[in-house]
Scaffold this active site. Structure first.
Site, PDB file in Angstrom:
ATOM      1  N   ASP A   1      -6.049   7.831  -0.307  1.00 30.29           N
ATOM      2  CA  ASP A   1      -5.564   7.017   0.666  1.00 30.29           C
ATOM      3  C   ASP A   1      -4.514   8.323   1.564  1.00 30.29           C
ATOM      4  O   ASP A   1      -3.876   8.397   0.762  1.00 30.29           O
ATOM      5  CB  ASP A   1      -5.544   6.147   0.000  1.00 30.29           C
ATOM      6  CG  ASP A   1      -6.491   5.592  -1.330  1.00 30.29           C
ATOM      7  OD1 ASP A   1      -7.681   5.446  -0.442  1.00 30.29           O
ATOM      8  OD2 ASP A   1      -6.483   4.879  -1.912  1.00 30.29           O
TER       9      ASP A   1
ATOM     10  N   GLU B   1       0.556  -1.083   0.029  1.00 27.68           N
ATOM     11  CA  GLU B   1       0.168  -0.229   0.078  1.00 27.68           C
ATOM     12  C   GLU B   1       0.752   1.577  -0.580  1.00 27.68           C
ATOM     13  O   GLU B   1       0.558   2.132  -1.283  1.00 27.68           O
ATOM     14  CB  GLU B   1      -0.840  -0.218   1.041  1.00 27.68           C
ATOM     15  CG  GLU B   1      -2.182  -1.070   1.428  1.00 27.68           C
ATOM     16  CD  GLU B   1      -3.451  -0.764  -0.129  1.00 27.68           C
ATOM     17  OE1 GLU B   1      -3.171   0.922  -0.722  1.00 27.68           O
ATOM     18  OE2 GLU B   1      -4.540  -1.219  -0.252  1.00 27.68           O
TER      19      GLU B   1
END
EC number: 3.2.1.17
Length: 148
Positions: free
Chosen positions: A71, A53
């Protein structure tokens, strides 16, 4: 005057620097914060998730133009559902925190929010990177040699 300009540049550079954890440093930190085995998720799976990620980067951000969300942080937690960035339309803020809290070098807030995410029915499958890079794979390499 020159000293003030230099001081300003130094302060600016300090505020934009991010912490990129070393692999074992992050593994030890996540273990200390109670992530190993949380909701049945191994520390190795959390480490794999963070690797793919954010590359273990606390200040990573990724804008999603489709729904105009972003995000944030080491776990790339989304502003549509989990935090408030003040600009995502229709944000829920289920973690009850500012998205900027997810960008801190102290990852306690990010960990608390990630724990909240996995309490939902999707669990760790909420993260696309985990599904694509970690699910049904041997993830032991992410903690190997870390003594955790």
């Amino acid at each position: 005057m020159k000293a003030l300009i230099i001081l300003g540049l130094v302060l600016l550079s300090v505020t934009v620097q991010s912490k990129v954890f070393e692999r074992c440093e992050l593994a030890r930190t996540l273990k200390r914060l109670g992530m190993d085995g949380y909701r049945g998720i191994s520390l190795a799976n959390w480490m794999c998730l963070a690797k793919w990620e954010s590359g273990y980067n606390t200040r990573a951000t990724n804008y999603n133009p489709g729904d105009r969300s972003t995000d944030y942080g080491i776990f790339q937690i989304n502003s549509r559902y989990w935090c408030n960035d003040g600009k995502t339309p229709g944000a829920v803020n289920a973690c009850h925190l500012s998205c900027s809290a997810l960008l801190q070098d102290n990852i306690a807030d990010a960990v608390a929010c990630a724990k909240r995410v996995v309490r939902d029915p999707q669990g760790i499958r909420a993260w696309v990177a985990w599904r694509n890079r970690c699910q049904n794979r041997d993830v032991r390499q992410y903690v190997q040699g870390c003594g955790v």
